[in-house]
Design a protein around this motif. Structure first.
Motif, short mmCIF file in Angstrom:
data_model
loop_
_atom_site.label_atom_id
_atom_site.label_comp_id
_atom_site.label_asym_id
_atom_site.label_seq_id
_atom_site.Cartn_x
_atom_site.Cartn_y
_atom_site.Cartn_z
N ASN A 1 0.80 -1.16 0.13
CA ASN A 1 0.10 -0.03 0.02
C ASN A 1 1.00 1.43 -0.09
O ASN A 1 2.18 1.14 0.64
CB ASN A 1 -0.99 0.03 1.03
CG ASN A 1 -0.40 0.17 2.58
OD1 ASN A 1 0.04 1.39 2.82
ND2 ASN A 1 -0.65 -1.06 3.50
N GLN B 1 0.56 5.77 -0.11
CA GLN B 1 -0.67 6.93 0.01
C GLN B 1 0.00 8.27 -0.53
O GLN B 1 1.43 8.49 -0.42
CB GLN B 1 -1.06 7.30 1.32
CG GLN B 1 -2.17 8.20 1.43
CD GLN B 1 -2.83 8.56 2.77
OE1 GLN B 1 -2.28 8.26 3.96
NE2 GLN B 1 -3.94 9.20 2.76
N PHE C 1 -7.33 -4.62 6.49
CA PHE C 1 -6.41 -3.51 6.30
C PHE C 1 -6.75 -2.33 7.13
O PHE C 1 -7.31 -1.23 6.84
CB PHE C 1 -6.45 -2.98 4.65
CG PHE C 1 -6.09 -4.00 3.67
CD1 PHE C 1 -4.88 -3.83 3.26
CD2 PHE C 1 -6.95 -5.08 3.20
CE1 PHE C 1 -4.33 -4.92 2.27
CE2 PHE C 1 -6.60 -5.84 2.25
CZ PHE C 1 -5.35 -5.88 1.76
N GLU D 1 -4.93 -0.02 8.35
CA GLU D 1 -4.61 1.03 8.10
C GLU D 1 -5.28 1.97 7.09
O GLU D 1 -5.16 3.20 6.86
CB GLU D 1 -3.22 1.11 7.58
CG GLU D 1 -3.12 0.49 5.97
CD GLU D 1 -3.11 -1.01 6.33
OE1 GLU D 1 -2.60 -1.37 5.20
OE2 GLU D 1 -3.50 -1.53 7.37
N LEU D 2 -6.50 1.38 6.65
CA LEU D 2 -7.27 2.32 5.74
C LEU D 2 -8.48 2.66 6.32
O LEU D 2 -9.36 1.79 6.80
CB LEU D 2 -7.55 1.25 4.50
CG LEU D 2 -6.39 0.72 3.49
CD1 LEU D 2 -6.88 -0.11 2.43
CD2 LEU D 2 -5.41 1.95 3.06
N ASN E 1 -15.08 6.53 3.82
CA ASN E 1 -14.53 7.26 2.76
C ASN E 1 -15.17 7.59 1.56
O ASN E 1 -16.28 6.96 1.42
CB ASN E 1 -12.89 6.97 2.87
CG ASN E 1 -12.98 5.65 1.87
OD1 ASN E 1 -14.03 4.81 1.55
ND2 ASN E 1 -11.81 5.29 1.44
N SER F 1 -7.44 1.65 -6.22
CA SER F 1 -7.28 2.98 -5.28
C SER F 1 -8.13 3.03 -4.14
O SER F 1 -9.28 2.25 -4.35
CB SER F 1 -7.49 4.11 -6.19
OG SER F 1 -8.85 4.33 -6.47
N TRP F 2 -8.04 3.69 -2.93
CA TRP F 2 -8.86 3.69 -2.02
C TRP F 2 -8.64 5.13 -1.29
O TRP F 2 -7.38 5.85 -1.29
CB TRP F 2 -8.48 2.62 -0.89
CG TRP F 2 -9.24 2.81 0.36
CD1 TRP F 2 -9.34 3.14 1.58
CD2 TRP F 2 -10.73 1.68 0.16
NE1 TRP F 2 -10.33 2.69 2.46
CE2 TRP F 2 -11.20 1.90 1.67
CE3 TRP F 2 -11.15 0.91 -0.49
CZ2 TRP F 2 -12.35 1.38 1.92
CZ3 TRP F 2 -12.31 0.51 -0.31
CH2 TRP F 2 -12.82 0.76 1.10
N GLU G 1 -8.88 8.82 1.10
CA GLU G 1 -8.49 9.29 2.51
C GLU G 1 -10.07 9.20 2.99
O GLU G 1 -11.23 9.34 2.57
CB GLU G 1 -7.90 10.56 2.52
CG GLU G 1 -8.60 11.78 2.00
CD GLU G 1 -8.71 11.78 0.49
OE1 GLU G 1 -8.60 12.96 0.07
OE2 GLU G 1 -8.22 10.90 -0.16
N SER H 1 -10.91 12.85 -4.05
CA SER H 1 -9.78 12.60 -3.30
C SER H 1 -8.44 13.15 -3.60
O SER H 1 -8.30 13.35 -4.61
CB SER H 1 -9.37 10.91 -3.52
OG SER H 1 -8.39 10.60 -2.74
N TYR I 1 -5.00 6.32 -1.55
CA TYR I 1 -4.27 5.16 -1.08
C TYR I 1 -4.01 4.35 -2.50
O TYR I 1 -5.23 4.29 -3.41
CB TYR I 1 -4.61 4.22 -0.09
CG TYR I 1 -4.52 5.03 1.24
CD1 TYR I 1 -3.69 4.72 2.18
CD2 TYR I 1 -5.87 5.50 1.67
CE1 TYR I 1 -3.54 5.11 3.48
CE2 TYR I 1 -5.74 6.07 2.78
CZ TYR I 1 -4.58 6.04 3.82
OH TYR I 1 -4.69 6.44 5.06
N VAL J 1 -3.33 0.15 -3.24
CA VAL J 1 -3.26 -1.07 -2.51
C VAL J 1 -3.03 -2.25 -3.74
O VAL J 1 -3.82 -1.99 -4.75
CB VAL J 1 -4.41 -1.31 -1.56
CG1 VAL J 1 -4.06 -2.79 -0.80
CG2 VAL J 1 -4.55 -0.30 -0.66
#
Length: 364
Positions: free
Chosen positions: A15, A17, A57, A59-60, A64, A157-158, A160, A168, A172, A174
């Motif tokens: 991952n 960011q 995950f 950390e994500l 969002n 993509s992911w 914030e 966005s 992120y 991943v």
């Protein structure tokens, strides 16, 4: 044989960011695992628990712009086991380009192509070092690799965290990997039917490989399957007259005059990588290839072979197309000579059984 798609994620994930200073903060994360043999021997409950830990995950952010509004895109590519024991990637440079363009099409910072290529290579390599990879089987050659296995690579993509409608600024990226087999069951029916659902319109996101584009195709495909068909075929949104795409793949038609036709992109159709590859392979054979509008009526009256292409689909023949009660059956419902040749050549290149004349295969 591995199923079409599974959640048997390999241990290493990636991952990154986009940071305030314009850089990408990257990390590789090793998830809980045992040896491949030990994992294969686990009971169903234990294996499900292990896979659940890999598909986590923390950390994500959960809430969002992706989870709430579908602001996200993804890619799909494969690493193929080779006859010489190595692994190779098929045209990952094009996936890298399309991923960057998709992110930018959604008004977020695009992921640099060189980072994409480096991360994909590294994650495959790290999992291979743990023993997570398929081995080449000579028997795959007997049916043109229809039952062959490979490594599916899914970058996505992911965004914030966020709750209101927004774009966005610090996405992120991943990357996960998983074993994969044939997407379409090569032993099942391959009938297709048109749908009156609309996949994409002008000035929309049809050309982007974004999450939201797959909602309507999934509904259409499931509706087609409920009627006994394998695939749903989309027509254009204006006239419901011209072929556009399958539910998750590009469509090709070999006509009576010997030409090969695939619908023109027209900013609504995804620019498939296998699509471009098949077009080149057909030209190599001296076949006239046309990117143009093709009506459903022309398909029903003039097509002698039909097939679809995609990362998951590969080259998959369509035995028939039904539209408003009319059905055209191609080559007596069997795979045609031209389709079989495209399948043999493309899969042969990907698995290292045929010469890679165009430099499409990349070392891991």
């Amino acid at each position: 044989m591995a199923a079409g798609f599974t959640l048997a994620l390999y241990p290493w994930t990636y991952n990154s960011q986009f940071a305030e200073d314009g850089s990408w903060k990257e990390q590789f994360v090793e998830k809980p695992h045992k040896s491949p043999g030990e994992e294969a021997a686990m009971n169903a409950a234990a294996h499900k628990e292990l896979m659940g830990s890999r598909n986590s995950f923390p950390e994500l952010p959960m809430v969002n712009y992706t989870s709430q509004y579908g602001i996200g895109c993804f890619e799909g590519l494969k690493a193929f086991p080779q006859k010489d024991g190595s692994l190779k990637l098929f045209r990952p440079d094009l996936n890298a380009l399309r991923f960057r363009e998709s992110m930018e099409g959604l008004k977020m910072p695009g992921f640099p192509e060189e980072k994409f290529l480096a991360a994909v290579r590294e994650i495959v390599k790290r999992n291979e070092n743990l023993g997570f990879r398929p081995e080449y089987q000579n028997e795959w050659e007997k049916d043109n690799f229809l039952h062959a296995n490979s490594i599916y690579i899914r970058p996505f993509s992911w965004t914030e965290g966020g709750i209101g409608l927004n774009l966005s600024s610090h996405p992120y990226v991943v990357i996960i990997t998983t074993p994969v087999g044939s997407y379409f069951d090569p032993d099942a029916s391959s009938k297709a039917i048109t749908t009156d659902r609309v996949r994409a319109t002008d000035h929309g996101t049809g050309w982007i490989k974004c999450n939201a584009n797959y909602v309507i195709p999934t509904l259409a495909k499931k509706e087609a399957m409920a009627q006994g068909y394998m695939e749903a075929i989309f027509l254009d949104y204006k006239e419901q007259k011209y072929i556009e795409e399958g539910s998750s793949c590009n469509a090709f038609f070999l006509l009576k005059d010997g030409s090969l036709v695939t619908p023109a992109l027209e900013n609504r159709i995804l620019n498939g990588i296998n699509r471009r590859s098949v077009m080149q392979l057909a030209k190599d054979e001296g076949v006239k290839v046309e990117e143009r509008r093709i009506s459903i009526d022309e398909v029903l009256s003039e097509a002698v072979e039909c097939f679809v292409t995609g990362t998951a689909a590969g080259v998959s023949y369509i035995e028939s197309v039904t539209h408003q009660g009319k059905t055209a059956v191609f080559n007596n419902g069997k795979i045609g000579e031209f389709t079989a040749n495209m399948l043999h050549t493309l899969k042969g290149i990907q698995y290292g059984a045929e010469k890679d004349r165009h430099g499409w295969m990349f070392e891991v």
